[in-house]
Write an enzyme that holds these catalytic residues in place. Structure first.
Site, PDB file in Angstrom:
ATOM      1  N   HIS A 181       0.282  -1.184   0.103  1.00  0.00           N
ATOM      2  CA  HIS A 181       0.421   0.108   0.415  1.00  0.00           C
ATOM      3  C   HIS A 181       0.797   0.923   0.261  1.00  0.00           C
ATOM      4  CE1 HIS A 181      -2.326  -3.123   2.196  1.00  0.00           C
ATOM      5  NE2 HIS A 181      -2.227  -2.604   1.152  1.00  0.00           N
ATOM      6  N   CYS A 225      -5.285   2.196 -19.373  1.00  0.00           N
ATOM      7  CA  CYS A 225      -4.902   2.754 -18.019  1.00  0.00           C
ATOM      8  C   CYS A 225      -3.827   2.470 -17.088  1.00  0.00           C
ATOM      9  CB  CYS A 225      -6.086   3.208 -17.411  1.00  0.00           C
ATOM     10  SG  CYS A 225      -6.562   1.754 -16.479  1.00  0.00           S
TER      11      CYS A 225
END
Ligand code: PEP
Ligand code: MG
Length: 747
Positions: A364, A677
């Site tokens: 993260h 993307c």
């Protein structure tokens, strides 16, 4: 003082301390040290070998071996008994050293006269400094007590070396942290930075390894342990019942805090003359070296817990808090063992770069660092041991290298690189308000990827035409509780307001795989990237998806809205997800709330299956965005997080481009808008090839927009397509060589 092994040991440590307190040179101190140890242990020989560089040990002082061998005898780490002790960080206790496996005779020391050998590693917190050896003529195995006594001495020597007690005339040994060091790791976010080290958790300095009164030290240890126990109990009582994982960690903490064995060992060290903090650190060093050798992840985690506990204890004992008063330098480069996304956000954009000893590309923290465009290196082994607050540091987040305390030549070469990068950036800034149009006249829409409110200023700075991918999960990952609908809706409204009417494509929650919410029960899956993730979770447990869709509709407050569902593998998943959106829309209407003036609903194409969905799907979906990071891993069956395979297959591989061509054709025949993307869209050569293949909308990190636009504006995409087709027709596995050669020929 009555005579016992403990009092002998205490006397020795105290005399070592007193000897080191005198104003001698480093060499004189070392000479005194070996002599005191040999006398105290009643051995003919005591020798000290210290690491000269990462791989070479040098005899730095001896009593009993030939004095002329000092600073001449050297061996590699792992070579001979001395080298083995240092390398494995294990004691060797041999009655007949010359016939022991690994023995290597060093003629200049004339050590063949000595039969018994006891070598102990000099180490501190997982870092090897050298080997301490005693030898004697008679063939005897040293007693357990003698081994222990020598280990205690070695630990105290390591502490003293840390404090700079043995710095040699040429400064080459005995304090490992003063010369330049180059360390390597993995790049999680590219970029270069120069600055000064700022330690996330500064190392605790033990300034008094030897103590006079064991009773005082025992009482200090007792009170520190008690304080720690109370604080762990309090943390446990305050832990949110939801957070099972955290409770588990704290339970393990409590277990250690109450562990009798741990305490007994520290008490025994204190009885031998160590201060309470040196005793804690000795145990911590043992845990560190076990941690490095432990294969079992559970055991490693528990040893990591022990490491954390030891740090807490040290902070209590020394009174050094997490905040050691070290000021944040002007150009901070954060160095940490690991860091959570929330903590990283607290530092925010002040950081020039981040270097983590552990961490991973898919962590993260890495996602946040990317969102903040801060260069990040992970798995940089040794950095937390080597770096001190305020050290000069260069981070080459392109090549994956860290230069700590670099010498002038390295620093100036590096600065040239940074200047060049800045010049390029200012060149790109000039292009900011221009559209990306190839010399053939083909227009390419450039959008940016985002995930945090903090990203939005980049929308103007980078010249992006909108946000092509807003990863909504980052807001879920950086809190420790499930956010409420009102919070989400307020956040989305802020994002839309900051976009000033530019399009923002909100991707619904993409959790699972490497993105685990701290407050959701983790599912134990053998292969999470292919497991229960993204829209699969959203459809099976629709509570969160519904809440998120409502929050988005409310945030739009009547303005246009773009929603995209992640990881759609077949048509019905899109239909069901869209149905949820329609239901939410109906509900808003019934409640009399404003609904978006226009809604476009897209899907991410991240599994090859979707490229072969029926025409109906292509007709119904408003737009498709290729999630190249996932699509590539499933196309080539190569885990995107696995460093061994993730770069194995080239994005410009002919098979992959042919597959993209198929998607372009499907979208063209149904009139479906298509974008790309994944990370590859931000790499200039890849971006050019995608555009040439017919993908005319690319979404990327804001920092990539300038370089990609610059390249597009210089390139004839139609000619490039001919080059790509030529390479394919010629049977090339990848079109990259042909494309780069052509680009070079174009200047
Ligand atoms: C992708 O897979 O390419 C993508 C953009 O999604 P993420 O990286 O968040 O999985
Ligand atoms: Mg993805």
């Amino acid at each position: 003082m009555k005579h016992s092994p403990e009092t002998d040991s205490r006397r020795l440590l105290q005399s070592l301390r007193d000897a080191l307190a005198q104003g001698d040179t480093g060499q004189e101190r070392l000479d005194k040290v070996v002599s005191l140890i040999a006398d105290s242990m009643a051995t003919e020989v005591c020798s000290l070998y210290l690491l000269r560089d990462a791989d070479t040990l040098e005899l730095c002082a001896t009593k009993g071996l030939d004095i002329d061998a000092v600073h001449k005898t050297r061996m590699r780490l792992g070579e001979g008994l001395v080298g083995r002790v240092a390398k494995r960080r294990r004691v060797i206790n041999a009655a007949d050293a010359p016939s022991t496996r690994g023995f290597r005779y060093m003629p200049e020391t004339r050590e063949e006269r000595f039969s018994s050998f006891l070598g102990v590693p000099i180490q501190r917190l997982g870092q090897t400094l050298g080997t301490l050896v005693v030898q004697s003529k008679d063939a005897r195995t040293f007693t357990e007590d003698e081994v222990y006594a020598l280990e205690v001495v070695a630990m105290v020597l390591a502490e003293m070396a840390e404090l700079g007690a043995f710095v040699s005339d040429d400064g080459a040994w005995a304090n490992q942290r003063n010369g330049p060091v180059v360390l390597t790791g993995q790049v999680a976010q590219e970029g270069v930075a120069e600055g000064r080290v700022y330690l996330h958790e500064p190392r605790v300095m033990v300034t008094n390894p030897v103590a006079d009164d064991p009773d005082v030290e025992l009482a200090r240890l007792d009170s520190a342990l008690e304080k720690m126990r109370i604080s762990v109990d309090r943390m446990l009582a305050e832990t949110d019942a939801q957070s099972e994982e955290q409770t588990e960690v704290l339970e393990a903490f409590r277990l250690f805090a109450n562990s009798k064995g741990w305490r007994r060992r520290m008490e025994a060290d204190i009885m031998r003359g160590m201060s309470a903090e040196a005793a804690v650190e000795k145990e911590q060093s043992v845990a560190r070296s076990r941690m490095e050798q432990a294969k079992d992840p559970y055991l490693r985690e528990r040893l990591q817990d022990l490491d954390d506990l030891s740090n807490r204890l040290l902070r209590t004992l020394t009174g050094q808090g997490n905040d050691t008063g070290a000021e944040m330098p002007e150009t901070p480069i954060l160095v940490a063992r690991n860091i959570g996304p929330g903590e990283l956000l607290d530092y925010g954009r002040d950081l020039r770069a981040i270097v983590l000893e552990e961490g991973s590309n898919g962590s993260h923290a890495a996602i946040v660092a990317r969102a903040l465009a801060i260069p990040l290196l992970v798995q940089v082994k040794g950095i937390t041991d080597q770096a001190l607050n305020g050290d000069d540091i260069l981070v080459d987040g392109d090549g994956g290298q860290v230069h700590l305390r670099p010498d002038d030549a390295v620093a100036s070469a590096f600065r040239d690189k940074v200047v060049m990068a800045r010049q390029a950036a200012s060149k790109y800034a000039e292009l900011r308000d221009q559209p990306a149009i190839g010399t053939c006249g083909q227009r390419v829409e450039l959008l940016m990827n985002a995930g945090l409110m903090a990203d939005l200023p980049s929308l103007d700075n980078s010249g992006a035409e909108g946000v092509g991918l807003f990863r909504t999960e980052l807001q879920f990952l950086t809190t420790n509780k499930m956010p409420r609908r009102s919070q989400l809706s307020a956040q989305y409204a802020r994002v839309m307001a900051a976009a000033h009417g530019k399009r923002v494509v909100f991707r619904t929650l993409d959790i699972g795989s490497d993105k685990v919410l701290p407050y959701m029960k983790p599912t134990d899956e053998p292969n999470p990237a292919m497991g229960w993730r993204a829209i699969r979770v959203g459809l099976d447990k629709p509570g969160v998806l519904r809440m998120q869709l409502q929050a988005l509709l409310r945030a739009a407050n009547g303005a246009p809205l773009s929603v995209m569902f992640p990881f759609i593998a077949q048509y019905n998943e899109f239909v069901e997800a869209r149905r949820e959106l329609d239901k939410a829309l109906g509900r808003e209407r019934r409640l009399g709330h404003p609904v978006p003036s226009q809604i476009e609903v897209g899907a991410m194409l991240e599994t090859p299956s979707l490229a072969f969905a029926t025409d109906t799907f292509f007709q119904q979906v408003d737009f498709l965005s290729i999630g190249g990071n996932d699509l590539k891993q499933f196309f080539f069956a190569a885990d995107r997080e696995n460093e061994r395979v993730r770069r194995r297959y080239d994005t410009l591989n002919t098979s992959f481009l042919t597959f993209l061509e198929h998607i372009v054709a499907r979208c063209a025949s149904s009139g479906t808008r298509l974008s790309f993307c994944g990370e590859d869209a931000g790499r200039p050569v890849e971006a050019l090839c995608f555009a040439a293949m017919g993908i005319h909308c690319l979404s990327m990190r804001p920092a990539s927009i300038g370089p990609v636009k610059h390249k597009i504006c210089q390139t004839n995409l139609k000619e490039l397509k001919t080059v790509i087709d030529g390479a394919r027709a010629a049977g090339m596995q990848t079109v990259r060589p042909a494309v780069t050669a052509w680009l070079q020929s174009q200047g």
